[in-house]
Structure formats: C-alpha cells, structure tokens
Design an enzyme around this catalytic site. Structure first.
Site, PDB file in Angstrom:
ATOM      1  N   CYS A 193       0.824  -1.205   0.000  1.00  0.00           N
ATOM      2  CA  CYS A 193       0.000   0.000   0.000  1.00  0.00           C
ATOM      3  C   CYS A 193       0.868   1.268   0.000  1.00  0.00           C
ATOM      4  O   CYS A 193       1.431   1.610  -1.028  1.00  0.00           O
ATOM      5  CB  CYS A 193      -0.982  -0.046   1.162  1.00  0.00           C
ATOM      6  SG  CYS A 193      -2.438   0.962   0.867  1.00  0.00           S
ATOM      7  N   HIS A 232      -3.588  -5.004   0.433  1.00  0.00           N
ATOM      8  CA  HIS A 232      -2.995  -5.527   1.674  1.00  0.00           C
ATOM      9  C   HIS A 232      -3.049  -7.058   1.694  1.00  0.00           C
ATOM     10  O   HIS A 232      -3.938  -7.637   2.325  1.00  0.00           O
ATOM     11  CB  HIS A 232      -3.745  -4.975   2.892  1.00  0.00           C
ATOM     12  CG  HIS A 232      -3.502  -3.523   3.119  1.00  0.00           C
ATOM     13  ND1 HIS A 232      -2.403  -3.048   3.803  1.00  0.00           N
ATOM     14  CD2 HIS A 232      -4.200  -2.440   2.727  1.00  0.00           C
ATOM     15  CE1 HIS A 232      -2.442  -1.730   3.842  1.00  0.00           C
ATOM     16  NE2 HIS A 232      -3.523  -1.331   3.194  1.00  0.00           N
ATOM     17  N   GLU A 283      -1.360  -9.061   3.312  1.00  0.00           N
ATOM     18  CA  GLU A 283      -1.151  -9.601   4.669  1.00  0.00           C
ATOM     19  C   GLU A 283      -2.470  -9.977   5.359  1.00  0.00           C
ATOM     20  O   GLU A 283      -2.502 -10.848   6.210  1.00  0.00           O
ATOM     21  CB  GLU A 283      -0.361  -8.600   5.526  1.00  0.00           C
ATOM     22  CG  GLU A 283      -1.089  -7.316   5.943  1.00  0.00           C
ATOM     23  CD  GLU A 283      -0.994  -6.182   4.940  1.00  0.00           C
ATOM     24  OE1 GLU A 283      -0.688  -6.463   3.745  1.00  0.00           O
ATOM     25  OE2 GLU A 283      -1.239  -5.014   5.313  1.00  0.00           O
TER      26      GLU A 283
HETATM   27  N1  GLN Z   1      -1.901   6.783   2.777  1.00  0.00           N
HETATM   28  C1  GLN Z   1      -2.064   6.008   1.600  1.00  0.00           C
HETATM   29  C2  GLN Z   1      -3.423   6.203   0.965  1.00  0.00           C
HETATM   30  O1  GLN Z   1      -4.346   6.626   1.596  1.00  0.00           O
HETATM   31  C3  GLN Z   1      -1.808   4.542   1.849  1.00  0.00           C
HETATM   32  C4  GLN Z   1      -2.760   3.914   2.797  1.00  0.00           C
HETATM   33  C5  GLN Z   1      -2.270   2.615   3.373  1.00  0.00           C
HETATM   34  O2  GLN Z   1      -1.061   2.315   3.376  1.00  0.00           O
HETATM   35  N2  GLN Z   1      -3.170   1.811   3.904  1.00  0.00           N
HETATM   36  O3  GLN Z   1      -3.599   5.935  -0.204  1.00  0.00           O
END
Ligand code: GLN
Length: 544
Positions: free
Chosen positions: A386, A515, A517
């Site tokens: 992410c 994600h 994970e």
């Molecule tokens: N801050 C980033 C976004 O909002 C990544 C979010 C995250 O890592 N869950 O796109």
C-alpha cells in the site's frame, strides 16, 4: 439452535483475549460445528478506521470493506474463514442505530432509554451474525476489561440473553495471574476481584482461562475455584507459549471443549486438532533463522515498542517463513533513523528481505524512500504494501525518472509531478470532510500480467485482494515508468487502476496497492509473502 459464548477479560488488557476467543472457536470448528465470532469494541468510534494505529493497533479490513479491530484478523486466521460487517460491533454503531430508529419513529412513541433499548440492539446484532452464518456457536468477545464503565451495557445484554435462555449462553473470563518477581508466587487476588466485579453485573463466569507466565498449579486452581465460586475443572491453565498457534492445543489439554459441551448439556464431541499439531511441528522444526526488516513508524510509543500496528504483516511473514522451513527473525526499523544518517542504510544489507508496510501522512516518508532506493540498487528483496508501494513509485520517479519533485498529493498537494494522486470521488470526500469509512475499502479484483513475479506467485491471472487507501498510482506516468523498468503488472479490470508494480532486473521488487497480509492464514500462507520469503531465502543461502 445457536449457542453464545461471551468472552470477557479480567485484571488487564493485552493478555490474549482475542487469541483465546479465536482458539475456542477453532476448537469448536474442529469438532464440525459452524462457528462465528463477534468482536465488540466499547468505544464510540463507528469503526476503527479513524483511529491512530499507535493507539489502537492495526486496522483490519474485511472482504466487505469494514475497517475493524485487529482481533477480527485473529478470528480469520484461526478459523480460516472470512469475517464480515456483522462480526464487528462498536458502541458507536449501536447508538447510531438506536438514534436513527428513534428519528424514524420506530419506537412507537415510547421513551427511548439506555436500558432496554441499547442491549436490545446489541442482541439483535448478535442474532444477525448468527443467522448470516447459520452458526451453531457464536463467540462474542467483549473488548476492554471487567470493571470498565464503557462495556457495562454489553455485559447487560449478555446477562439479559442468559436470563431469557440460560441453556444457550455461557460466560468465559480470561484473567491474568501475576507472578511478582519479589514474591516468586502466583497471585490469584486480582482474578478474584475481577470475578466479583463481573458478579455485580449479574454474571457468574462458567469457565476461567487463567493466563500467566507459567502453568497454574493445584493450590492456585483450588483457590480460584473456591473464591470465584466454580468447580476446579472449569479453571483452565493458559501459560505463555512461544507461538499463539499452540493455544488451541493447550486449551484442549485442559479439556476445554468437554467443559463447554458439559455446560451446555450437550453430548461430548471429538475435536480434531491434527492440522494444528502439524502446524506446530512445522514451527518447532524451523530452526534456521531468516532476518526480515519491517520499516514502519507505528512501532514506538513512549519508551516502549509495540508491534500491534503491523500484526497481520508480522503474522504473514511468519506463515510464509514456516512454509519454507525457516524461523523468522523480524526487526522493526524506524525510517526516521535513515533521515538522520544515510550511513545507517547499510544495515539493510543484513536482512534477507525488507518490507515497507502501509501508512499515512508525512512523518517518516523520506526515510522510507531512502530505504527503498537502497533496496532497489542493492537488489535486496523488497515488498511494498500500500503506502510502501506508493513510496516505491515516488522513489523511482525521483531517482530513476529524474522527476526530483515527484510526490503523492497526500504529502504535497502542489507537487509538479503527482505520481500518486487521488481518484475524483476521493477528492470530493476530502473536500466535504468525509473521512470515516470513505477510502477505497474491501475486496477488488486485479488482473495480473503473465511472466511476472506476481503471476508466478499466485499461479493465476485473476485475483481478489483487500484495499484501504485514498490515493493511487497516477496513470499519466505509466508509460514513462514502464520504459524505465517499473512495470504495472496488476490492474483493476474495471477502472484500469494500477494495483501491482514490479521492477525488471531485480530478484524481488514488488509493490502492491492492496494488503495481502490480511489474507494470509497460518496453514495457507499468502502467495506473495511465500514468494517474497522464497527470494529472501535464496539471498540468505547466497550469503551463507
Ligand atoms: N496513505 C495512503 C493512501 O491513503 C496509503 C494507505 C495505506 O497504506 N493503507 O492511499
């Protein structure tokens, strides 16, 4: 007929109430029952999405896009089953529903009161969770600790459910027994007090899970039994274990399932924990250490270091390492140390692989970008999750494509090169101040290009992964970056959004907008983590 098992915590938090709940559910599922879990969080937030991870730990995301407590992740991992919106409840949600119903004139002109209307709504939600999965058992974990003001109405709901159908409701208390160093003896008094406090809510625990550093001995068991008004065999010893995945087996050593069946007046059923035994054997046999670094800023709190904010990432690394017969040695790395000194980057050489997980905001990003640049150049296996993927794109833009001022609009709204930016609907959310539950959340499909690391990992073209982000790879830069070697290898088929990037000519440089994970399970490691660990293992073998 659905039976409900309420799990509450005594003495203090953080003693493994979530793992206990998940373990009981795994034991019952192993006997062939349909089991589901509900986590209740007493705070007023509607979901966990608006909370700082340092304060609250990881925000877990379900398939259907709910941002919730990390315990839901424990349930998914132990039950190997997806959880959904109905598996999570906060005071905020409960109050919101009651107030909305009142506004819709659905209380027939009655005075709407804390009791019975709030407990009634709690019960309604629990029954809904049971119906949706046709559960034989619903494990209900009440957040917080006995004696807190905030969870009283949930206990009241549990008491009322027990009153109306005593044969369907059971109470388990997970309590802590300290062994103060200066005494060298395990003390039961705090647990006695916790049970008394629970008694004042009209609830008598049926079973106590006695958490401590060591196993419970006979005198302590007797003491708890007498003072807490229960039979000795219903006090289950739960000493610290090396791996949380030993807990179901340990509970069964104390005949926990027999106790549950007996309490419910059911015939005994055999629980088959063979898979758990195989897993634990695998964990014990993994002797060769593999060092994995995680670069994240949510570890430090005051003088303490917590790993709660990245719990699913850590578990996913463990699952994959065990799969390869390796013992994971995970190191938390604060990106800010690289901001102070670039020389420190050299320590990254000592890792078989490095992960840059999700995150928000500006703090720590310069250090993360520096780390990713180092991993790129030194060909050290890198997995970006992410925000980690977004940072990899920014690093590439700045240092390979020569766009020195490239950034994400999350960090620099006026950047001349917004290589990571928002989708139109997100701009609207931000402009209107709609932050809660408004990110791109939950499951989305992704199509993977053939002949890529990701394709090899998944072994298929169409995958579905969970998301939680507001910003995206900006497609205006795709062609330029691809020509220079950073390839968009996974795309959302409906909207052409870049979900996976890979760097050519690197053994493992993969960034994912989702994600992975969150979907790793102890007995089914996630394909991307499995491949990442495979590459890390190869590096380890080369260097040793
Ligand atoms: N801050 C980033 C976004 O909002 C990544 C979010 C995250 O890592 N869950 O796109």
């Amino acid at each position: 007929m659905t039976r409900y098992i309420f799990v509450s915590g005594g003495v203090m938090s953080g003693i493994g109430k979530g793992v206990s709940t998940a373990s009981i559910s795994a034991i019952l599922a192993s006997a062939g029952f349909r089991v589901t879990c509900v986590k209740i969080d007493p705070y007023l937030n509607v979901d966990a999405g608006t909370m700082n991870p340092v304060e609250h730990g990881e925000v877990f995301v379900t398939e259907d896009g709910l941002e919730c407590d990390q315990d839901i992740g424990n349930y998914e991992r132990f039950l190997d089953q997806n959880m959904y919106r109905q598996n999570y409840m906060t005071s905020g949600q409960v109050y919101q529903s009651v107030i909305n119903r009142e506004r819709e004139l659905k209380y027939d002109g009655k005075c709407v009161e804390l009791i019975p209307h709030i407990p009634e709504e709690i019960t309604r939600r629990l029954e809904l969770a049971a119906q949706k999965t046709k559960a034989d058992f619903v494990l209900v974990e009440i957040g917080g600790t006995i004696g807190e003001y905030q969870n009283l109405l949930f206990l009241e709901a549990a008491r009322m459910m027990h009153l109306s159908s005593p044969g369907k409701v059971l109470f388990v208390m997970v309590s802590y027994l300290p062994v103060p160093e200066m005494l060298g003896e395990m003390k039961t008094k705090p647990t006695q007090h916790a049970v008394r406090t629970l008694n004042t809510s009209g609830i008598q625990p049926d079973i106590i899970i006695a958490r401590s550093t060591v196993a419970l001995d006979k005198p302590r068991k007797q003491k708890i039994a007498i003072f807490c008004n229960m039979r000795e065999e219903n006090v289950i010893s739960a000493p610290d274990v090396k791996s949380i995945y030993e807990v179901p087996i340990n509970f069964e050593k104390g005949n926990l399932s027999d106790r549950i069946f007996e309490k419910f007046g059911m015939a005994k059923r055999k629980c088959d924990l063979k898979n758990w035994e195989i897993l634990n054997r695998k964990i014990r046999r993994a002797k060769k250490e593999i060092r994995i670094g995680i670069v994240g800023k949510y570890f430090a709190t005051g003088k303490f270091t917590l790993s709660d904010a990245y719990i699913s990432v850590i578990e996913a690394v463990k699952h994959a390492a065990w799969h390869h017969g390796l013992k994971p040695h995970i190191t938390w790395i604060d990106p800010e140390i690289y901001e102070k000194s670039s020389l420190k980057l050299r320590e990254l050489e000592g890792f078989a692989g490095v992960i840059v997980p999700g995150g928000f905001g500006e703090r720590g990003i310069t250090g993360k970008i520096k780390a990713i640049g180092y991993l790129r150049k030194k060909k050290i296996p890198f997995l970006g999750l992410c925000y980690g993927m977004q940072m990899a794109v920014i690093e590439f833009a700045r240092n390979v494509a020569g766009l020195r001022k490239a950034s994400s609009t999350e960090i620099d709204a006026a950047t001349p090169h917004p290589v990571i930016s928002t989708m139109a609907e997100q701009e609207k959310n931000l402009a209107e101040g709609k932050y809660g539950g408004s990110m791109r959340l939950g499951s989305y499909p992704c199509e993977i290009k053939p002949r890529t690391i990701s394709y090899r990992a998944y072994g298929e073209k169409n995958i579905v992964e969970r998301h939680r982000h507001r910003y995206e790879f900006n497609n205006d830069y795709r062609e330029t970056f691809e020509k220079l070697g950073l390839k968009a290898v996974g795309l959302n088929p409906q909207r052409n959004l870049v979900e996976i990037v890979e760097l050519s000519g690197h053994p493992f440089f993969v960034g994912v907008q989702f994600h992975p994970e969150l979907k790793s399970r102890p007995m089914r490691p996630h394909p991307l983590f499995r491949e990442f660990l495979r590459s890390a293992k190869a590096r380890l073998q080369r260097s040793s």
